[in-house]
Design a protein around this motif. Structure first.
Motif, short mmCIF file in Angstrom:
data_model
loop_
_atom_site.label_atom_id
_atom_site.label_comp_id
_atom_site.label_asym_id
_atom_site.label_seq_id
_atom_site.Cartn_x
_atom_site.Cartn_y
_atom_site.Cartn_z
N PRO A 229 36.10 43.03 44.56
CA PRO A 229 37.16 43.96 44.12
C PRO A 229 38.40 43.26 43.57
O PRO A 229 39.18 43.87 42.84
N PHE A 230 38.60 41.99 43.93
CA PHE A 230 39.83 41.30 43.50
C PHE A 230 39.69 40.70 42.11
O PHE A 230 40.67 40.21 41.54
N LEU A 231 38.47 40.71 41.53
CA LEU A 231 38.28 40.18 40.18
C LEU A 231 38.52 41.27 39.14
O LEU A 231 38.23 42.44 39.40
N THR A 232 39.01 40.89 37.98
CA THR A 232 39.10 41.85 36.87
C THR A 232 37.70 41.94 36.25
O THR A 232 36.83 41.11 36.54
N ALA A 233 37.51 42.95 35.36
CA ALA A 233 36.19 43.10 34.73
C ALA A 233 35.82 41.82 33.97
O ALA A 233 34.69 41.33 34.04
N ARG A 234 36.81 41.26 33.26
CA ARG A 234 36.54 40.04 32.47
C ARG A 234 36.15 38.89 33.41
O ARG A 234 35.18 38.17 33.15
N GLU A 235 36.89 38.77 34.53
CA GLU A 235 36.58 37.68 35.48
C GLU A 235 35.21 37.90 36.12
O GLU A 235 34.46 36.94 36.34
N ALA A 236 34.89 39.16 36.42
CA ALA A 236 33.60 39.46 37.06
C ALA A 236 32.45 39.07 36.12
O ALA A 236 31.47 38.45 36.54
N ILE A 237 32.59 39.42 34.84
CA ILE A 237 31.52 39.09 33.88
C ILE A 237 31.43 37.57 33.73
O ILE A 237 30.33 36.99 33.69
N ARG A 238 32.57 36.90 33.70
CA ARG A 238 32.57 35.43 33.57
C ARG A 238 32.00 34.77 34.82
O ARG A 238 31.36 33.72 34.75
N TYR A 239 32.24 35.42 35.99
CA TYR A 239 31.66 34.90 37.24
C TYR A 239 30.13 34.91 37.16
O TYR A 239 29.47 33.91 37.46
N TYR A 240 29.57 36.04 36.70
CA TYR A 240 28.11 36.11 36.60
C TYR A 240 27.59 35.19 35.49
O TYR A 240 26.48 34.66 35.61
N ALA A 241 28.39 35.00 34.44
CA ALA A 241 27.98 34.05 33.39
C ALA A 241 27.94 32.64 33.99
O ALA A 241 27.02 31.86 33.70
N GLY A 242 28.92 32.32 34.81
CA GLY A 242 28.95 31.02 35.48
C GLY A 242 27.74 30.83 36.38
O GLY A 242 27.14 29.75 36.42
#
Lengths: 326, 288
Positions: free
Chosen positions: B94-107
């Motif tokens: 919940p603390f990630l933004t949508a952009r960060e969440a997508i980049r997290y899964y990309a990582g």
């Protein structure tokens, strides 16, 4: 190329675990309480305890062990155990991420968050110790202990300012309060220590504040808590609900009792490979009594903690490898 | 056709802490999913759909039987690198933004920082989150969280996409967009396995389905074969008046000796809604 991809995945997992650990309101509260205790305890001492700054250093190491232990265990249970139960872990485990890597990277993230916690406390305790040494030069003949009002103002006032800054960032910049508060408290203590060193006579008090032996002792306590965090991560892979905290309480009790137990029953010395050794706290006594301490005195407990950490991470990897994740 | 998923005599029994069997969620099922197919996994609650999906994803270990994805074990990292998964509930930090969440899964998929930033920007536009991409997902509505989940599933350009209730929580426009996306992915050769309780959605996009009941396969096959009534034929003739229809019915009755069923063809409620909303938009634009 494949190795690079794995490293990127591990970095993503560890980074998210670190942010998750510091985004919890309980984490910010623990750091607030620990820093406040380290600054305020010497201000309320009414008797000299052998030498200046003893209460500050003992308090700093105790806070690192107790508050740090709770922080590390709580973060490990949340980022590993609760994620497995809630389904967040499943979303990561369907990616090209092995379960062993998931556990190790998550634990690394927790340790990274705890390193920030320890960083703040070490600066707070060092400042508090300097404060006591400077204060001891102002003491009267009635035996009442004094502290440097400037140091207290910088350290404790810095913490209050950090909390206010986090509230401001939350209100006007939409930043998460707990994580901002955690970061600002950490940097407030570094800044307070640096500013204190500019005050007359304070930098000269560093030697008397026994900073070097204190850092060695803090490194040993840090390593012991890291091994406890690894045990917490490993146990969280299998234990659900209240079982994980209960098992951790048992491990913590065993960690405190283990040195005396092994001393009484040398046949059980192999337990040293599995139980974190909270007996490293004898180093705090060593610091307090101003005994000369060689760096190797801390190297042994650190090496032992690393071995215990490796044992628990290997055990955790084995435990998570075949479990069902839903 | 090359099989992407092969399941043979698959069985999963859950056990309690003392290893006593508690429930058999999947009981000896068999089916295959071919490359480029849109395959629907249907069934009532407790029929074993989610368990089957988790077995396909390698999250659960089968008690018996065999399961292969791209010809290998679903636990293989090489297989996982070719998969995308949208869970039934969007489990996001919940603390990630949508952009960060997508980049997290990309990582997690091994993408570099620059690639993940570029891919996140593409997907944010594709799933329609441009205005909210830098807000923490903890404050998102269910539909918006679903869009982030979909973007996360697509981030590594998967060859097999597993969608668990993909349209749940979405409005009719979002539902239509997801269905169009599924069809376009299938056209590009992506295999899609989806579950849904909304049978209309399944009928719109799936080529083949399997229906599970109590952990067993109750029916499977091509949607067209399963839904066609082979014992009847319908004709649609545009621009026919009431009188002409009555005359045609009379003619058919006299020719075949049976009463024909005469009715007007209907559009789906979803199509009616979309036409109405689009019409409303057009009127609003005209008014301006």
């Amino acid at each position: 190329m494949l190795l690079l991809a794995k490293l990127r995945a591990a970095r993503a997992l560890a980074g998210a675990a670190r942010r998750e650990a510091t985004a919890d309101p309980a984490s910010a509260l623990l750091l607030m309480a620990a820093v406040a205790a380290v600054h305020l305890a010497p201000a309320f001492q009414f008797h000299r305890l052998g030498e200046p700054g003893r209460l500050a250093r003992d308090g700093g190491l105790s806070a690192l062990l107790v508050f740090g232990g709770v922080f590390a265990a709580m973060s490990a249970v949340r980022t590993v155990g609760r994620e497995i139960e809630s389904g967040v872990a499943a979303a990561a485990l369907v990616r090209p991420v092995s379960r062993a890597m998931f556990l190790v990277a998550k634990t690394f993230g927790v340790v990274s968050a705890f390193a920030r916690f320890a960083f703040a406390l070490v600066f707070a305790a060092a400042l508090s110790s300097v404060s006591c040494v400077v204060g001891s030069h102002m003491e009267g003949d009635d035996g009442t202990a004094c502290v440097s009002a400037f140091c207290l103002l910088l350290g404790f006032g810095g913490e209050i300012l950090a909390i206010a800054g986090a509230a401001f960032a939350h209100r006007f910049l939409r930043r998460g309060f707990p994580s901002t508060c955690f970061a600002l408290i950490m940097w407030s203590q570094v800044a307070a220590f640096a500013l204190a060193m500019l005050l007359p006579g304070h930098a000269a008090a560093l030697g008397e504040a026994l900073l070097w032996p204190f850092l060695l002792a803090a490194a040993s306590v840090f390593a012991a808590v890291v091994s406890f965090a690894c045990a917490a991560s490993a146990l969280s892979t299998r234990l659900k609900g209240a079982a994980a905290p209960a098992a951790l309480a048992f491990v913590a009790a065993a960690s405190l009792l283990m040195p005396a137990f092994v001393k009484a029953f040398p046949a059980f010395a192999a337990l040293r490979a599995a139980i974190p050794d909270f007996g490293v706290f004898w180093l705090a006594d060593c610091v307090s009594s101003s005994s000369p301490m060689h760096w190797s005195a801390a190297a042994l407990p650190v090496a032992s903690a690393l071995a215990v950490s490796a044992f628990w991470l290997a055990a955790g990897a084995a435990m998570i490898s075949n479990r069902d994740v839903s | 056709m090359e099989n992407v998923i092969s399941i043979h005599s698959l069985k999963k029994t859950f056990r309690d802490f003392w290893l006593r069997p508690t429930v058999t969620a999947v009981d000896g099922i068999d089916f295959d999913v071919g490359k480029g197919e849109v395959f629907g996994l249907l069934g009532p609650n407790g029929s074993g759909k989610s368990t089957t999906i988790k077995l396909i994803l390698g999250l659960l270990s089968p008690t018996a039987g065999k399961i292969e994805v791209f010809g290998s074990s679903p636990r293989s990292l090489k297989v996982k690198a070719r998969l995308g998964y949208l869970p039934e509930l969007s489990h996001l930090h919940p603390f990630l933004t949508a952009r960060e969440a997508i980049r997290y899964y990309a990582g997690l998929s091994g993408m570099s920082s620059a690639d993940s930033a570029r891919r996140a920007a593409e997907l944010i536009e594709q799933v329609g989150l441009q205005g909210a991409a830098d807000r923490p997902v903890g404050g998102y509505s269910k539909g918006m969280a679903r869009r982030v989940g979909l973007a996360a599933a697509l981030v590594a350009k998967p060859e097999l996409l597993v969608l668990d209730e993909p349209t749940s929580g979405l409005d009719p426009i979002g539902t239509r967009e997801v269905k169009e996306l599924v069809r376009s992915l299938a056209k590009d050769g992506v295999t899609v396995l989806m579950t849904s309780h909304l049978l209309g959605d399944v009928a719109d996009v799936c080529d083949r389905i399997v229906i599970l009941a109590k952990g067993k396969v109750a029916a499977q096959g091509r949607l067209e074969d399963l839904l066609s009534r082979r014992d009847a034929t319908s004709f649609t003739l545009p621009g026919v008046s009431q009188e002409e229809a009555a005359a045609a019915a009379e003619l058919l009755k006299s020719r075949f000796g049976r009463d024909p069923e005469v009715s007007h063809p209907k559009i789906s409620l979803e199509q009616f809604f979309l036409d109405t909303v689009k019409g409303g938009d057009a009127k609003a634009t005209d008014a301006k």
